[in-house]
Design a protein around this motif. Sequence first.
Motif, short mmCIF file in Angstrom:
data_model
loop_
_atom_site.label_atom_id
_atom_site.label_comp_id
_atom_site.label_asym_id
_atom_site.label_seq_id
_atom_site.Cartn_x
_atom_site.Cartn_y
_atom_site.Cartn_z
N SER A 73 0.84 -1.20 0.00
CA SER A 73 0.00 0.00 0.00
C SER A 73 0.87 1.25 0.00
CB SER A 73 -0.90 0.02 1.24
OG SER A 73 -1.54 1.29 1.37
N LEU A 74 0.42 2.28 -0.73
CA LEU A 74 1.14 3.54 -0.72
C LEU A 74 1.05 4.22 0.65
CD1 LEU A 74 0.13 5.02 -4.21
CD2 LEU A 74 2.16 3.72 -3.59
N HIS A 75 0.07 3.78 1.46
CA HIS A 75 -0.11 4.31 2.81
C HIS A 75 0.45 3.35 3.89
CE1 HIS A 75 -2.46 7.83 1.81
NE2 HIS A 75 -3.39 7.12 1.17
N TYR A 76 1.22 2.39 3.50
CA TYR A 76 1.70 1.38 4.44
C TYR A 76 2.41 2.01 5.65
CZ TYR A 76 4.31 -2.59 6.34
OH TYR A 76 4.83 -3.56 7.15
N VAL A 77 2.04 1.52 6.82
CA VAL A 77 2.67 1.97 8.05
C VAL A 77 3.60 0.88 8.55
CG1 VAL A 77 2.33 2.76 10.42
CG2 VAL A 77 0.67 3.40 8.64
N ASP A 78 4.89 1.12 8.48
CA ASP A 78 5.89 0.15 8.90
C ASP A 78 5.84 0.01 10.42
OD1 ASP A 78 8.08 -1.44 9.31
OD2 ASP A 78 9.56 0.05 8.69
N PRO A 79 5.56 -1.18 10.95
CA PRO A 79 5.45 -1.37 12.41
C PRO A 79 6.73 -0.98 13.15
CG PRO A 79 4.60 -3.29 11.25
CD PRO A 79 5.29 -2.44 10.23
N THR A 80 7.89 -1.09 12.50
CA THR A 80 9.16 -0.74 13.15
C THR A 80 9.43 0.76 13.12
OG1 THR A 80 10.52 -0.93 11.14
CG2 THR A 80 10.07 -2.95 12.37
N GLY A 81 8.68 1.46 12.26
CA GLY A 81 8.91 2.89 12.13
C GLY A 81 10.18 3.27 11.42
N GLN A 82 10.83 2.28 10.80
CA GLN A 82 12.12 2.53 10.14
C GLN A 82 11.99 2.98 8.69
OE1 GLN A 82 15.12 2.26 11.91
NE2 GLN A 82 13.61 2.10 13.58
N ARG A 83 10.83 2.71 8.09
CA ARG A 83 10.69 2.98 6.66
C ARG A 83 9.47 3.86 6.41
NH1 ARG A 83 8.23 0.20 2.22
NH2 ARG A 83 7.57 -1.49 3.61
N LEU A 84 9.68 4.94 5.67
CA LEU A 84 8.57 5.80 5.29
C LEU A 84 7.82 5.18 4.12
CD1 LEU A 84 10.29 9.33 5.30
CD2 LEU A 84 8.89 8.32 7.10
N ASN A 85 6.50 5.39 4.08
CA ASN A 85 5.75 4.91 2.93
C ASN A 85 5.94 5.87 1.75
OD1 ASN A 85 3.87 7.06 3.14
ND2 ASN A 85 2.57 5.88 4.53
N SER A 86 5.30 5.58 0.64
CA SER A 86 5.52 6.35 -0.57
C SER A 86 5.13 7.82 -0.42
CB SER A 86 4.75 5.73 -1.74
OG SER A 86 5.21 4.42 -2.01
N TYR A 87 4.00 8.07 0.22
CA TYR A 87 3.56 9.45 0.41
C TYR A 87 4.50 10.20 1.34
CZ TYR A 87 -0.84 8.67 -2.04
OH TYR A 87 -1.78 8.40 -3.01
N ALA A 88 4.85 9.57 2.44
CA ALA A 88 5.74 10.22 3.40
C ALA A 88 7.11 10.49 2.79
CB ALA A 88 5.87 9.36 4.65
N SER A 89 7.59 9.58 1.96
CA SER A 89 8.90 9.77 1.31
C SER A 89 8.86 10.98 0.38
CB SER A 89 9.29 8.52 0.52
OG SER A 89 9.50 7.43 1.39
N ALA A 90 7.78 11.08 -0.41
CA ALA A 90 7.66 12.20 -1.34
C ALA A 90 7.53 13.52 -0.59
CB ALA A 90 6.46 11.99 -2.26
N ILE A 91 6.72 13.54 0.44
CA ILE A 91 6.54 14.76 1.24
C ILE A 91 7.86 15.18 1.88
CG2 ILE A 91 5.49 15.68 3.35
CD1 ILE A 91 3.03 13.90 2.63
N SER A 92 8.60 14.22 2.41
CA SER A 92 9.87 14.52 3.06
C SER A 92 10.89 15.07 2.06
CB SER A 92 10.43 13.26 3.73
OG SER A 92 11.66 13.53 4.37
N ALA A 93 10.99 14.43 0.89
CA ALA A 93 11.98 14.84 -0.11
C ALA A 93 11.69 16.25 -0.64
CB ALA A 93 12.00 13.85 -1.26
N ILE A 94 10.43 16.52 -0.96
CA ILE A 94 10.08 17.82 -1.51
C ILE A 94 9.99 18.89 -0.42
CG2 ILE A 94 8.30 19.11 -2.76
CD1 ILE A 94 7.58 16.47 -4.15
N GLY A 95 9.39 18.51 0.68
CA GLY A 95 9.15 19.47 1.76
C GLY A 95 10.42 20.02 2.38
N HIS A 96 11.43 19.17 2.55
CA HIS A 96 12.66 19.65 3.17
C HIS A 96 13.42 20.62 2.28
CE1 HIS A 96 12.38 16.21 6.16
NE2 HIS A 96 12.65 17.27 6.91
N VAL A 97 13.12 20.62 0.99
CA VAL A 97 13.71 21.62 0.09
C VAL A 97 12.89 22.90 0.14
CG1 VAL A 97 14.21 22.19 -2.31
CG2 VAL A 97 14.70 19.90 -1.46
#
Length: 230
Positions: free
Chosen positions: A124-148
Amino acid sequence: SSSPAFSRIQGSIMEIANADEHRRLKFEVKSYNASGAHTVIGEATTSISDMRTMTPSTPLQLHVGGADAAGRHRGGARGEVFLSEFSVTPRPSFLDYVRGGTELNFIVAIDFTASNGPPVTPDSLHYVDPTGQRLNSYASAISAIGHVLEFYDTDKQFPLYGFGGKAPGAPASHCFALNGNEGAPEVNGVQGILSTYYQSLQLIQLAGPTIFTNVISQAAAIAASTPQTD
């Protein structure tokens, strides 16, 4: 005519000279023929760097040398061409605006339609990693663009919306504040976006259909209400 006036040539330096101001530019002078088989009278060359030396009182004078239709020089002067006007209009790039102090407003809208897949499934593009170590697709995109982009937003207060999802006891909405406050949908910084987003996955039910109109209208309304400065 023995003294024709030619139309103005207009274009970007990239189009005209491949962004090279010293690149030699060839002008061909032809004798018009109604059949379309125009006769080459001669040619002349110059460059944008040469044209920059022009002034209104000193047009650039080009000597037209003989050449045939294949471009082979046949020798002998055929006349002169005068370039009477030349100008370059700077077009600021995006980086020029940023260097000049332009600020950006970052607005985020996240797709909560069912086609994304349940957050509990790894694909799922909204997958929540139980370990909290991996961002899902939406969170990755938001993080990459947002931090710029957040670097160019002084208050770092970002409107955050969702669309295509259902809050508890409510029908599907195509534009809703992810923090639950429609009057103040802003969250603080990229970290605020991510934490609010992950919290919303526990409350928002994926639904549909996918409709962007409401989100685009809301973004346009925010832009229109933003004070403009010179």
